[in-house]
Design a protein around this motif. Structure first.
Motif, PDB file in Angstrom:
ATOM      1  N   MET A 112      19.132   6.491   5.600  1.00 44.30           N
ATOM      2  CA  MET A 112      18.116   6.333   6.644  1.00 44.30           C
ATOM      3  C   MET A 112      17.577   4.906   6.602  1.00 44.30           C
ATOM      4  N   THR A 113      17.325   4.309   7.776  1.00 46.32           N
ATOM      5  CA  THR A 113      16.819   2.948   7.868  1.00 46.32           C
ATOM      6  C   THR A 113      15.366   2.891   7.411  1.00 46.32           C
ATOM      7  N   VAL A 114      15.069   1.876   6.614  1.00 46.81           N
ATOM      8  CA  VAL A 114      13.699   1.680   6.145  1.00 46.81           C
ATOM      9  C   VAL A 114      12.851   1.124   7.278  1.00 46.81           C
ATOM     10  N   LEU A 115      11.655   1.680   7.466  1.00 49.80           N
ATOM     11  CA  LEU A 115      10.728   1.250   8.516  1.00 49.80           C
ATOM     12  C   LEU A 115       9.804   0.191   7.935  1.00 49.80           C
ATOM     13  N   ASN A 116       9.835  -1.021   8.483  1.00 48.70           N
ATOM     14  CA  ASN A 116       8.993  -2.125   8.025  1.00 48.70           C
ATOM     15  C   ASN A 116       7.735  -2.192   8.880  1.00 48.70           C
ATOM     16  N   ILE A 117       6.590  -1.998   8.223  1.00 47.00           N
ATOM     17  CA  ILE A 117       5.306  -1.948   8.923  1.00 47.00           C
ATOM     18  C   ILE A 117       4.427  -3.093   8.438  1.00 47.00           C
ATOM     19  N   LEU A 118       3.873  -3.835   9.404  1.00 47.75           N
ATOM     20  CA  LEU A 118       2.933  -4.914   9.081  1.00 47.75           C
ATOM     21  C   LEU A 118       1.520  -4.385   9.295  1.00 47.75           C
ATOM     22  N   LEU A 119       0.691  -4.448   8.246  1.00 43.23           N
ATOM     23  CA  LEU A 119      -0.667  -3.904   8.281  1.00 43.23           C
ATOM     24  C   LEU A 119      -1.656  -5.060   8.178  1.00 43.23           C
ATOM     25  N   VAL A 120      -2.419  -5.271   9.289  1.00 39.18           N
ATOM     26  CA  VAL A 120      -3.371  -6.383   9.363  1.00 39.18           C
ATOM     27  C   VAL A 120      -4.785  -5.805   9.316  1.00 39.18           C
ATOM     28  N   ASP A 121      -5.451  -5.968   8.143  1.00 44.15           N
ATOM     29  CA  ASP A 121      -6.806  -5.402   7.994  1.00 44.15           C
ATOM     30  C   ASP A 121      -7.470  -6.043   6.778  1.00 44.15           C
ATOM     31  N   ASP A 122      -8.796  -6.346   6.895  1.00 41.47           N
ATOM     32  CA  ASP A 122      -9.543  -6.947   5.786  1.00 41.47           C
ATOM     33  C   ASP A 122      -9.982  -5.904   4.769  1.00 41.47           C
ATOM     34  N   ASN A 123     -10.121  -4.663   5.211  1.00 44.60           N
ATOM     35  CA  ASN A 123     -10.718  -3.626   4.370  1.00 44.60           C
ATOM     36  C   ASN A 123      -9.618  -2.901   3.601  1.00 44.60           C
ATOM     37  N   PRO A 124      -9.643  -3.008   2.231  1.00 40.04           N
ATOM     38  CA  PRO A 124      -8.595  -2.355   1.444  1.00 40.04           C
ATOM     39  C   PRO A 124      -8.631  -0.844   1.569  1.00 40.04           C
ATOM     40  N   ASP A 125      -9.810  -0.235   1.733  1.00 39.79           N
ATOM     41  CA  ASP A 125      -9.875   1.217   1.874  1.00 39.79           C
ATOM     42  C   ASP A 125      -9.208   1.670   3.172  1.00 39.79           C
ATOM     43  N   ASP A 126      -9.464   0.907   4.245  1.00 42.51           N
ATOM     44  CA  ASP A 126      -8.827   1.258   5.522  1.00 42.51           C
ATOM     45  C   ASP A 126      -7.313   1.079   5.451  1.00 42.51           C
ATOM     46  N   ARG A 127      -6.867   0.067   4.734  1.00 41.47           N
ATOM     47  CA  ARG A 127      -5.421  -0.143   4.589  1.00 41.47           C
ATOM     48  C   ARG A 127      -4.797   1.028   3.829  1.00 41.47           C
ATOM     49  N   SER A 128      -5.491   1.471   2.783  1.00 38.92           N
ATOM     50  CA  SER A 128      -4.979   2.615   2.018  1.00 38.92           C
ATOM     51  C   SER A 128      -4.910   3.864   2.883  1.00 38.92           C
ATOM     52  N   LEU A 129      -5.899   4.023   3.756  1.00 38.99           N
ATOM     53  CA  LEU A 129      -5.906   5.167   4.658  1.00 38.99           C
ATOM     54  C   LEU A 129      -4.702   5.140   5.591  1.00 38.99           C
ATOM     55  N   VAL A 130      -4.423   3.956   6.099  1.00 40.81           N
ATOM     56  CA  VAL A 130      -3.270   3.807   6.998  1.00 40.81           C
ATOM     57  C   VAL A 130      -1.972   4.091   6.258  1.00 40.81           C
ATOM     58  N   VAL A 131      -1.843   3.548   5.030  1.00 41.68           N
ATOM     59  CA  VAL A 131      -0.617   3.742   4.253  1.00 41.68           C
ATOM     60  C   VAL A 131      -0.388   5.215   3.976  1.00 41.68           C
ATOM     61  N   ARG A 132      -1.479   5.927   3.565  1.00 38.56           N
ATOM     62  CA  ARG A 132      -1.345   7.339   3.257  1.00 38.56           C
ATOM     63  C   ARG A 132      -0.968   8.151   4.504  1.00 38.56           C
ATOM     64  N   ALA A 133      -1.580   7.837   5.635  1.00 36.76           N
ATOM     65  CA  ALA A 133      -1.324   8.599   6.857  1.00 36.76           C
ATOM     66  C   ALA A 133       0.109   8.388   7.356  1.00 36.76           C
ATOM     67  N   LEU A 134       0.595   7.124   7.345  1.00 40.37           N
ATOM     68  CA  LEU A 134       1.934   6.835   7.888  1.00 40.37           C
ATOM     69  C   LEU A 134       3.036   7.197   6.910  1.00 40.37           C
ATOM     70  N   SER A 135       2.763   7.099   5.600  1.00 39.01           N
ATOM     71  CA  SER A 135       3.790   7.458   4.613  1.00 39.01           C
ATOM     72  C   SER A 135       4.123   8.935   4.698  1.00 39.01           C
ATOM     73  N   GLY A 136       3.114   9.745   5.055  1.00 44.57           N
ATOM     74  CA  GLY A 136       3.400  11.158   5.215  1.00 44.57           C
ATOM     75  C   GLY A 136       4.326  11.430   6.392  1.00 44.57           C
ATOM     76  N   GLU A 137       4.217  10.626   7.425  1.00 46.23           N
ATOM     77  CA  GLU A 137       5.069  10.799   8.613  1.00 46.23           C
ATOM     78  C   GLU A 137       6.416  10.099   8.443  1.00 46.23           C
ATOM     79  N   PHE A 138       6.404   8.939   7.772  1.00 48.45           N
ATOM     80  CA  PHE A 138       7.623   8.138   7.593  1.00 48.45           C
ATOM     81  C   PHE A 138       7.838   7.896   6.098  1.00 48.45           C
ATOM     82  N   PRO A 139       8.519   8.775   5.414  1.00 44.57           N
ATOM     83  CA  PRO A 139       8.704   8.624   3.969  1.00 44.57           C
ATOM     84  C   PRO A 139       9.384   7.305   3.592  1.00 44.57           C
ATOM     85  N   ASP A 140      10.364   6.889   4.392  1.00 51.13           N
ATOM     86  CA  ASP A 140      11.084   5.643   4.101  1.00 51.13           C
ATOM     87  C   ASP A 140      10.452   4.498   4.882  1.00 51.13           C
TER      88      ASP A 140
END
Length: 488
Positions: free
Chosen positions: A1-29
């Protein structure tokens, strides 16, 4: 399966973690690259393209709209989602107009929608890429098709044309053609009205022939095929079609039609010539031979009466004298018959060949017409079969009696020679010259007959004539039949 490359632009580390957790559940790779300052964004854009960009709106060093603009300017097809808690509806609308794929609020109520928004954004991006690739393939095909392709509106504007169409109409470039009112391309208004009537009635036009005016003003015949493109209400929005230059084909059809007319006229002409020749020979036989035979019959009847009456010495002497005159009468009849048969076919052609027959015909023509003739032959050992020799001789006869008659010369030169595998017969005269219309078309059937004879032998006839410079007829006939050449 092709790896999905996501660019995350945000100053807040907690918000970035939230995004990573939410999208990793939908896109494992998937892999994430984090941007927290402008220099990192610049480097990240240089490393792209990215499969997905998620950006906050409120950043210490910028804002989400500028990030969106930077991404789209470098990677127009890259999907971008704005995940923010500080934006407004006005900002969301502005971002959507700039190409934002979705707008998700940072709140427990809404952030769960982020994975679904990412899936939809990626699907739309995939559809955009597929559409772009299809458009690219279509444009390549559109540009490479050798036939002219066009798109035109109902009011006569050409909205697109491929290079073949531009070239066919002789325009310097596509833009110049698109700036022209399509109605001005029609050379014949009545043809345009008929075209519109068919198009409006059936919504499709097939193999419609009409004349178009090129950029240089020249007219060309084209075959148009077009189909209406309608909207949801069935109203015609524009026309897609093709155009093919059929000028050469139209000319070929005209030439073929003229050729058929010429052949029909030639057939009628030859039949008329045959009938005239039969009538002439019949009258000559009846007038000269018939009259001589009638005189001979009368003479024989007189002799019979004298001999049956028991002639005396005086009458016997008269009978003998009349008998002596009979051979002269018979010789005169034989001479007349020989003259007629020679006119129909000279025995010299069969006995001595083509060269001698042409020499005999030249002398006879010179005596009959008073036109001084010079004959020169350099055929060497070249020999033609009887049928071809007869055909060449008839061509020569027709050339003398027809071309020379038209030119009205006082002298003529005849040259017979061999050039390679061809026999060349050249007849040159010093007459007035013959106009082109006199040696072409259905009116010059005698000349057409000469050409047809030559063509039947796989030969050719060239006639060069200038006013005041006389006429030259050049006949070239292969020495051998095609079948003989293949056999050899």
């Amino acid at each position: 399966m092709t790896v999905l490359n996501i660019l995350l632009v945000d100053d807040n580390p907690d918000d970035r973690s939230l995004v990573v957790r939410a999208l990793s559940g939908e896109f494992p790779d998937c892999q994430f690259s984090h941007v927290t300052e402008l220099s990192q964004l610049t480097l990240a854009l240089g490393r792209g393209p990215w499969d997905l960009v998620v950006t906050d709106y409120q950043l210490r060093w910028s804002d989400g709209l500028r990030v969106l603009m930077s991404v789209k300017s470098r990677w127009p097809e890259c999907p971008v989602i704005m995940f923010t808690g500080t934006g407004t509806e006005e900002i969301a609308v502005q971002a959507m107009k700039a190409g934002l794929d979705d707008y998700v609020l940072k709140s427990p109520k809404h952030y769960a929608r982020l994975p679904a928004a990412a899936v939809m954004a990626l699907d739309r991006a995939k559809q955009r890429r597929a559409l772009r690739e299809a458009e690219t393939r279509y444009q390549r095909l559109f540009n490479r098709v050798p036939a002219g392709l066009f798109c035109a509106t109902q009011d006569g504007r050409i909205t697109d044309a491929n290079p073949a169409m531009v070239e066919m109409l002789g325009y310097p470039d596509r833009e110049t053609l698109l700036s022209v009112d399509a109605r001005k391309l029609f050379a014949n208004p009545s043809q345009r009205r008929r075209w519109l009537a068919v198009a409006q009635r059936f919504g499709v036009v097939e193999q419609f022939e009409l004349e178009l005016r090129r950029y240089d003003g020249k007219l060309i015949w084209t075959e148009i095929n077009a189909r209406a493109v309608n909207d949801d209400q069935g109203r015609t929005q524009h026309w897609h079609g093709s155009a093919e230059d059929i000028t050469a084909r139209k000319r070929a059809v005209e030439v073929l039609r003229d050729s058929r007319e010429q052949l029909r006229a030639l057939a009628a002409y030859l039949q008329s010539v045959r009938e005239k020749e039969r009538t002439r020979v019949a009258r000559k036989v009846q007038g000269e031979v018939g009259q001589a035979l009638a005189g001979l019959k009368t003479e024989l009847a007189w002799l019979e009466r004298k001999l049956t009456q028991g002639p005396g010495p005086a009458s016997l002497s008269l009978v003998l004298e009349r008998l002596k005159a009979l051979p002269e009468a018979v010789d005169a009849m034989l001479a007349t018959v020989e003259k007629i048969t020679t006119e129909l076919r000279p025995t010299v052609l069969d006995d001595l060949g083509l060269e001698a027959a042409i020499a005999w015909q030249v002398r006879d023509f010179e005596v009959r017409t008073g036109i001084r003739c010079v004959f020169e032959s350099k055929v060497g050992k070249a020999r033609l079969d009887p049928d071809r020799a007869t055909a060449v001789f008839r061509i020569f006869q027709d050339t003398l009696t027809n071309i020379v008659r038209r030119a009205k010369p006082t002298q003529a030169s005849i040259h017979l020679r061999r050039e390679g595998d061809k026999l060349v017969l050249e007849v040159q005269n010093n007459g007035r010259g013959v106009a082109g219309r006199e040696i072409s078309g259905t009116q010059a059937l005698d000349v057409l007959g000469i050409r047809e004879r030559a063509t039947s032998l796989n030969g050719e006839v060239n006639i060069v004539s200038r006013q005041g410079s006389g006429t030259r007829v050049d006949v070239r006939i292969p020495l051998h039949r095609v079948s003989e050449l293949k056999k050899n």
